[in-house]
Design a protein around this motif. Structure first.
Motif, PDB file in Angstrom:
ATOM      1  N   GLU A 372       0.834  -1.195   0.000  1.00  0.00           N
ATOM      2  CA  GLU A 372       0.000   0.000   0.000  1.00  0.00           C
ATOM      3  C   GLU A 372       0.873   1.252   0.000  1.00  0.00           C
ATOM      4  O   GLU A 372       1.792   1.378   0.813  1.00  0.00           O
ATOM      5  N   LYS A 373       0.587   2.162  -0.906  1.00  0.00           N
ATOM      6  CA  LYS A 373       1.294   3.433  -0.928  1.00  0.00           C
ATOM      7  C   LYS A 373       0.693   4.357   0.116  1.00  0.00           C
ATOM      8  O   LYS A 373      -0.502   4.674   0.067  1.00  0.00           O
ATOM      9  N   LEU A 374       1.506   4.790   1.088  1.00  0.00           N
ATOM     10  CA  LEU A 374       1.033   5.681   2.136  1.00  0.00           C
ATOM     11  C   LEU A 374       1.044   7.122   1.636  1.00  0.00           C
ATOM     12  O   LEU A 374       1.884   7.505   0.826  1.00  0.00           O
ATOM     13  N   GLU A 375       0.119   7.910   2.157  1.00  0.00           N
ATOM     14  CA  GLU A 375       0.015   9.301   1.728  1.00  0.00           C
ATOM     15  C   GLU A 375       0.951  10.183   2.550  1.00  0.00           C
ATOM     16  O   GLU A 375       0.802  10.302   3.769  1.00  0.00           O
ATOM     17  N   VAL A 376       1.912  10.793   1.885  1.00  0.00           N
ATOM     18  CA  VAL A 376       2.839  11.716   2.531  1.00  0.00           C
ATOM     19  C   VAL A 376       2.361  13.135   2.240  1.00  0.00           C
ATOM     20  O   VAL A 376       2.083  13.481   1.084  1.00  0.00           O
ATOM     21  N   THR A 377       2.272  13.961   3.281  1.00  0.00           N
ATOM     22  CA  THR A 377       1.761  15.318   3.120  1.00  0.00           C
ATOM     23  C   THR A 377       2.901  16.316   2.879  1.00  0.00           C
ATOM     24  O   THR A 377       4.071  16.008   3.141  1.00  0.00           O
ATOM     25  N   GLU A 378       2.562  17.508   2.427  1.00  0.00           N
ATOM     26  CA  GLU A 378       3.551  18.548   2.185  1.00  0.00           C
ATOM     27  C   GLU A 378       4.148  19.077   3.484  1.00  0.00           C
ATOM     28  O   GLU A 378       5.181  19.745   3.465  1.00  0.00           O
ATOM     29  N   GLU A 379       3.499  18.769   4.614  1.00  0.00           N
ATOM     30  CA  GLU A 379       4.026  19.172   5.920  1.00  0.00           C
ATOM     31  C   GLU A 379       5.046  18.175   6.463  1.00  0.00           C
ATOM     32  O   GLU A 379       5.586  18.352   7.552  1.00  0.00           O
ATOM     33  N   GLY A 380       5.295  17.095   5.705  1.00  0.00           N
ATOM     34  CA  GLY A 380       6.272  16.105   6.140  1.00  0.00           C
ATOM     35  C   GLY A 380       5.710  15.097   7.111  1.00  0.00           C
ATOM     36  O   GLY A 380       6.436  14.590   7.978  1.00  0.00           O
ATOM     37  N   THR A 381       4.435  14.781   6.978  1.00  0.00           N
ATOM     38  CA  THR A 381       3.813  13.766   7.820  1.00  0.00           C
ATOM     39  C   THR A 381       3.264  12.652   6.935  1.00  0.00           C
ATOM     40  O   THR A 381       3.093  12.827   5.723  1.00  0.00           O
ATOM     41  N   VAL A 382       3.002  11.510   7.553  1.00  0.00           N
ATOM     42  CA  VAL A 382       2.356  10.401   6.850  1.00  0.00           C
ATOM     43  C   VAL A 382       0.923  10.326   7.357  1.00  0.00           C
ATOM     44  O   VAL A 382       0.686  10.126   8.557  1.00  0.00           O
ATOM     45  N   LYS A 383      -0.012  10.535   6.462  1.00  0.00           N
ATOM     46  CA  LYS A 383      -1.419  10.537   6.849  1.00  0.00           C
ATOM     47  C   LYS A 383      -1.777   9.191   7.476  1.00  0.00           C
ATOM     48  O   LYS A 383      -1.476   8.132   6.926  1.00  0.00           O
TER      49      LYS A 383
END
Length: 407
Positions: A372-383
């Motif tokens: 599964e591809k995890l969602e990485v945010t522009e704030e540098g977090t993993v949703k």
């Protein structure tokens, strides 16, 4: 550039489409299937790679035994590699790449009794099947969206190319993949050296020959060569953080040499075997990443081994520099939250674009592995967080607090 990797019926995976960015991380528990992804890509390299001894295999050459990168002798029974040991299934390996601004896909499937080869580009697909019959091997064109420029005659294929299709465009597309596949490289988890002296190499190794065993031999040649100054600077910048500097090679008796570096506090030379194993680990990876040709796909297995957490973060911070300078794609199998958060921190600081990193979570789900591809945010977090990374830490902390309070 590799846009996507295709894997079907290979070890724990029934089907997997793996989109690749510049930096890609495979995370997950032990025995989840992360290493199987690396194995599949290395097997694909062998199938799609250039012709030569033990470098390219046709369907008819591996009815029951196929190439396997981690097996002694590099051969393994088909049954031990196919999903669920079901020999009725076909293993399919393939990739989508961009060459000269044009996207192309090649997929190659095989089993002891049948297989296929498929190439496609810009919405057009050509697929030829093969089947073992009593009378011999039979090839059949199943799909053709291209215009024939000649009559297909005695059509055949191996993993390298399609022959006698009568369609020059199909054969041209098929033969582009060996040039791409030969730039796939693998850095396994065992790195470093305890050897004080090494035999002087007779030549500079070609990139295809470069590995952990000869990384320091490569350093022996490139240290004084024009064009590699940035490599030596990068290594010395790294060593400076640990009280070392000025890496170089010195002659030794019996046609040998030693790699030394200066201890900046004691102002003495120390042999590479006398510095920490973690530094050795990092050093050889830096040499290989810098030496591989531009636009390579580099697979790295657990780069964090023997590294202090701080060094793991430093390694993560090095990756964007390597990717920018060499235009590499890097796929890392890791258990290190320090590498992950080192990269996320670069995104948070706007030093790495969020589109340049993929984080894949590999897990076993019922009878098959999933990725599964995890969602990485522009704030540098993993949703929704990193699965399975901190549960053990929390459990141990709770147990420790309970033991302290009861004591």
């Amino acid at each position: 550039m590799f846009d996507q990797i295709y894997i079907e019926n290979f070890k724990p995976f029934q089907e997997l489409k793996l989109p690749l960015s510049k930096i890609n991380l495979l995370i997950g528990a032990n025995n989840a299937g992360k290493t199987s992804i690396l194995e599949a890509i290395l097997t694909m390299k062998t199938f799609f790679g250039p012709r030569g001894k033990n470098t390219s295999y046709g369907w008819h050459q591996y009815s029951n035994r196929i190439y396997h990168p981690f097996e002694e002798g590099n051969q393994i029974d088909f049954k031990r590699v196919v999903y669920a040991q079901d020999e009725e299934r076909e293993i399919k390996l393939g990739s989508e790449v961009t060459v000269d601004g044009k996207r192309m896909t090649k997929k190659f499937s095989f089993s002891p009794e049948k297989g296929s080869c498929e190439v496609s580009s810009e919405g057009k697909t050509f697929r030829v099947n093969v089947e073992r019959e009593k009378e011999g091997i039979k090839y059949t064109i199943e799909k053709n969206d291209f215009i024939n420029v000649g009559r297909a005659k005695d059509i055949a294929f191996d993993s390298f190319s399609i022959y006698n299709s009568g369609i020059s465009e199909v054969e041209e597309f098929s033969e582009k993949f060996p040039r791409i596949a030969k730039k796939i490289f693998f850095i396994p988890s065992y790195r470093g050296t305890h050897k004080s002296f090494r035999e002087v190499p007779s030549k500079l190794y070609e990139p295809a020959e470069a590995d952990l065993q000869n990384a320091l031999d490569i350093l022996y040649f490139i240290r004084e060569r024009a064009g590699y100054e940035h490599v030596i600077k990068m290594i010395n910048d790294f060593l400076n953080r640990y009280g070392l500097d000025d890496i170089r090679t010195l002659p030794a008796p019996e046609k040998r040499y030693e790699v030394v570096m200066r201890d900046t506090k004691l102002n003495i030379d120390v042999n590479i075997s006398q510095v920490g194993f973690g530094i050795n680990q990092r050093l050889t990876m830096m040499i290989l990443l810098s030496y591989y040709p531009e636009e390579s796909l580099v697979l790295i297995e657990q780069p964090e081994l023997h590294m202090h957490p701080r060094m793991q973060v430093e390694f993560a911070e090095l990756l964007p520099e390597i990717v920018k300078r060499k235009r590499h794609q890097i796929l890392i199998e890791t258990h290190s939250e320090h590498i992950i958060f080192g990269l996320l921190n670069l995104i948070a600081k706007k030093e790495l674009d969020v589109s340049d990193i993929n984080v894949f979570y590999v897990r076993k789900e019922e009878k098959a592995a999933k990725c599964e591809k995890l969602e990485v945010t522009e704030e540098g977090t993993v949703k929704e967080g990193l699965p399975e990374f901190f549960e053990a830490d929390i459990d141990i902390l709770v147990e420790w607090m309970r033991a302290v309070s009861e004591g």
